[in-house]
Scaffold this active site. Structure first.
Site, mmCIF file in Angstrom:
data_model
loop_
_atom_site.group_PDB
_atom_site.id
_atom_site.type_symbol
_atom_site.label_atom_id
_atom_site.label_comp_id
_atom_site.label_asym_id
_atom_site.label_seq_id
_atom_site.Cartn_x
_atom_site.Cartn_y
_atom_site.Cartn_z
ATOM 1 N N GLU A 1 0.875 -1.166 0.000
ATOM 2 C CA GLU A 1 0.000 0.000 0.000
ATOM 3 C C GLU A 1 0.919 1.224 0.000
ATOM 4 O OE1 GLU A 1 -3.994 0.838 2.282
ATOM 5 O OE2 GLU A 1 -2.321 1.501 3.522
ATOM 6 N N ASP B 1 -3.661 9.939 10.085
ATOM 7 C CA ASP B 1 -2.350 9.357 10.364
ATOM 8 C C ASP B 1 -1.724 9.933 11.612
ATOM 9 O OD1 ASP B 1 -1.764 7.480 8.112
ATOM 10 O OD2 ASP B 1 -2.227 9.264 6.939
#
Length: 270
Positions: free
Chosen positions: A53, A64
């Site tokens: 990914e 994140d």
């Protein structure tokens, strides 16, 4: 062993037994990312059960944690471009299937149709836009379909039923169920019962495979989550290992691969 879609990524396995796929997240723009792809690829599960990914640098990566945000910010300061991303995708696709993980803004700036076509030409199997706006979703999915790539979707556990059904109708490839609602890099306990309930809910609205990530910080946690889902994506543990000693990182990926790809996985009732 898990079945595969036409793009080489996992499809829903038989109910009686399965092997869970493993994806390794690497941010585009990470110094040495092409070397890391070459080093980690042999440690991925064999065949179609392992994939990369590749993350697209973005200044406002709200899903994140500090490590990935810092990598993204540095990549942008260093002048990371879409051309850099495409080179990384092309390189990674020579070694394993690739799904791109992006926020909407980089895609919007480059152009959704142009992005989908460019990713397809670079060899990507799919692209998941984690914060895809509802208003932009139909056009993005059409662009992805025309380009021949899948468009997996991030399925937040608190998504209302009507919104989840709409998301599932548009999605292709797979749905992504976060194992934790914390940002990426979370290293605490996981609510496996809650994750199981979220996966059961997803399976009522789609036949697509369900992937999990966020908070799966150790091989032991990966082994615990594996029976619930069709695939797992790990990022921060591998990035930390690469930062500490790149030569040791493949061994960690192998540990995750062994944890999720046992020949006989117990299948929990999901």
């Amino acid at each position: 062993m898990s079945h595969s879609t036409a793009t080489g990524l996992p499809s829903a396995p038989p109910a009686e037994s399965r092997r869970t796929s493993l994806g390794v997240f690497l941010p585009s723009g990470l110094p040495g990312v092409h070397r890391y792809v070459e080093a980690l690829a042999p440690a991925l599960p064999p065949g179609q059960d392992g994939f990369f990914e590749i993350g697209v640098p973005h200044a406002e990566a709200v899903y994140d944690g500090p490590l990935i945000r810092a990598v993204y910010r540095q990549a942008l300061r260093d002048g990371a471009t879409m051309a850099d991303l495409l080179r990384t995708v092309e390189h990674a696709a020579r070694h394993a299937p690739v799904v791109v993980m992006s926020y909407w803004e980089p895609v919007r700036r480059y152009g959704p149709e142009r992005t989908a076509l460019a990713l397809a030409e670079a060899g990507a199997d799919g692209a998941m836009i984690v914060d895809l706006p509802a208003a932009a979703a139909p056009a993005w999915h059409e662009s992805a379909a025309r380009a021949g790539i899948t468009a997996p979707r991030f399925a937040a556990p608190d998504l209302p039923d009507a919104d989840l059904c709409h998301l599932a109708r548009l999605a292709s490839g797979w749905l992504y169920a976060p194992a934790s609602t914390a940002p990426t890099g979370y290293r605490g306990p996981l609510d496996l019962c809650g994750l199981g309930a979220a996966v059961r809910r997803l399976r009522t609205v789609t036949p697509l495979p369900v992937m999990a990530g966020v908070g799966i910080s150790t091989p032991a946690l990966a082994a615990a989550v594996s029976p619930v889902v069709d695939g797992i994506v790990v990022g921060r543990p591998v990035l930390r290992a690469l930062a500490a000693d790149p030569d040791e990182a493949p061994a960690l990926v192998e540990q995750f691969a062994r944890a999720v790809c046992a020949e006989e996985q117990p299948v929990l009732p999901v």
